[in-house]
Motif scaffolding. Structure first.
Motif, mmCIF file in Angstrom:
data_model
loop_
_atom_site.group_PDB
_atom_site.id
_atom_site.type_symbol
_atom_site.label_atom_id
_atom_site.label_comp_id
_atom_site.label_asym_id
_atom_site.label_seq_id
_atom_site.Cartn_x
_atom_site.Cartn_y
_atom_site.Cartn_z
ATOM 1 N N SER A 197 -6.931 6.814 3.718
ATOM 2 C CA SER A 197 -7.043 6.081 4.981
ATOM 3 C C SER A 197 -6.525 4.658 4.838
ATOM 4 C CB SER A 197 -8.505 6.031 5.442
ATOM 5 O OG SER A 197 -9.042 7.319 5.597
ATOM 6 N N PHE A 198 -6.432 4.186 3.595
ATOM 7 C CA PHE A 198 -6.025 2.811 3.340
ATOM 8 C C PHE A 198 -4.602 2.734 2.786
ATOM 9 C CE2 PHE A 198 -10.592 3.258 3.024
ATOM 10 C CZ PHE A 198 -11.013 2.324 3.956
ATOM 11 N N VAL A 199 -3.829 3.803 3.011
ATOM 12 C CA VAL A 199 -2.428 3.843 2.582
ATOM 13 C C VAL A 199 -1.546 4.083 3.799
ATOM 14 C CG1 VAL A 199 -0.695 5.042 1.192
ATOM 15 C CG2 VAL A 199 -3.017 4.718 0.292
ATOM 16 N N PHE A 200 -0.507 3.257 3.955
ATOM 17 C CA PHE A 200 0.473 3.456 5.026
ATOM 18 C C PHE A 200 1.820 3.738 4.378
ATOM 19 C CE2 PHE A 200 3.628 2.261 8.178
ATOM 20 C CZ PHE A 200 3.107 2.803 9.344
ATOM 21 N N ASP A 201 2.408 4.880 4.695
ATOM 22 C CA ASP A 201 3.687 5.299 4.112
ATOM 23 C C ASP A 201 4.814 4.950 5.081
ATOM 24 O OD1 ASP A 201 5.843 6.496 2.929
ATOM 25 O OD2 ASP A 201 4.879 8.448 2.626
ATOM 26 N N PHE A 202 5.565 3.895 4.773
ATOM 27 C CA PHE A 202 6.639 3.458 5.661
ATOM 28 C C PHE A 202 7.774 4.477 5.751
ATOM 29 C CE2 PHE A 202 4.634 -0.685 5.147
ATOM 30 C CZ PHE A 202 4.802 -1.245 6.405
#
Length: 258
Positions: A68-73
């Motif tokens: 939930s605390f990872v954003f994959d650009f």
């Protein structure tokens, strides 16, 4: 007589000492009470912050655990990507990355093709701090009507800042791809693309602002020629790079005949 005087002095000294000790005790007690009051206030503030933070973090974590605390650009939700003919912008904002709530931060990844330009825009709720990670980026910004226009060309790992609400543009002046990252001090910075916004106003307002350069009959065609948002290519730059641009109607064809 001497004994009486000595006794009197002894009693007086003892009394003064007693008063001094009492005052010291009262002062110490007051200081302790003051310190306790400050500590209590800080403790309450910390408890409020901690409770809200833990609750917020747990709420976010309940959706997908640690990830939930990872954003994959490179694999972002479709709604987080602003695509264009000459590149795209991937936006990590609170609506696409809920973990940003309460952090005061957001981040965009800009991937521009050769001659790609991010159309003139502003961010109404945040300043933007960009850093070039690949290639070269030329920038311009102005803060308000009558202000100077500030222009810079940034190489890899160079940065610049766009103050909150300033009108700015970023473009890749080269024949190679370029990338840069934009950091914001608001998880919901907002983006206002100038041309689409202007042409969405009432027709007479637009025509008056254009000073008669476009007639009412041609305004609809003119609007269709305005890119809605995102990244477009600068045609003269493409010609210099020997890259074929998408066929478009010449703007002169839409202007009133003289």
């Amino acid at each position: 007589m001497k004994s009486t005087l000595t006794s009197t002095l002894t009693i007086a000294v003892a009394a003064v000492a007693s008063l001094a000790n009492g005052a010291a005790v009262q002062k110490a007690s007051a200081d302790n009470n003051s310190t306790n009051a400050v500590n209590a206030t800080e403790l309450v503030e910390q408890e409020i912050i901690a409770v809200d933070q833990v609750s917020r973090i747990e709420t976010v974590a309940n959706s997908a655990g640690n990830s939930s605390f990872v954003f994959d650009f490179l694999n972002a939700p479709e709604a987080a990507v602003v695509a264009g003919d000459a590149g795209n912008i991937t936006t990590a904002v609170v609506s696409s990355f809920p973990a940003l709530e309460g952090t005061g931060a957001a981040m965009f990844l800009f991937q521009l093709g050769p001659c790609g330009m991010v159309l003139p825009h502003s961010h109404p709720r945040a300043s933007e701090f960009i850093v070039v990670t690949e290639g070269k980026i030329s920038t311009q910004f102005l803060t308000e009507t009558g202000s100077d226009v500030f222009s810079n060309t940034l190489k890899q790992y160079q940065s610049t800042i766009f103050p909150v609400g300033s009108l700015h543009v970023e473009l890749n002046p080269t024949c190679e791809p370029a990338k840069f990252i934009g950091a914001f001090d608001n998880p919901d910075p907002g983006t206002f693309f100038v041309a689409p916004g202007f042409f969405s106003l009432e027709e007479q307002v637009v025509l008056t602002q254009l000073g008669g350069a476009v007639s009412g009959a041609d305004l609809s065609s003119f609007k269709k020629a305005i890119p809605p948002a995102g990244v477009v290519a600068i045609e003269q730059c493409l010609k210099n790079c020997n890259i074929t641009a998408n066929a478009k109607r010449d703007i002169l064809d839409m202007l009133p005949a003289k």
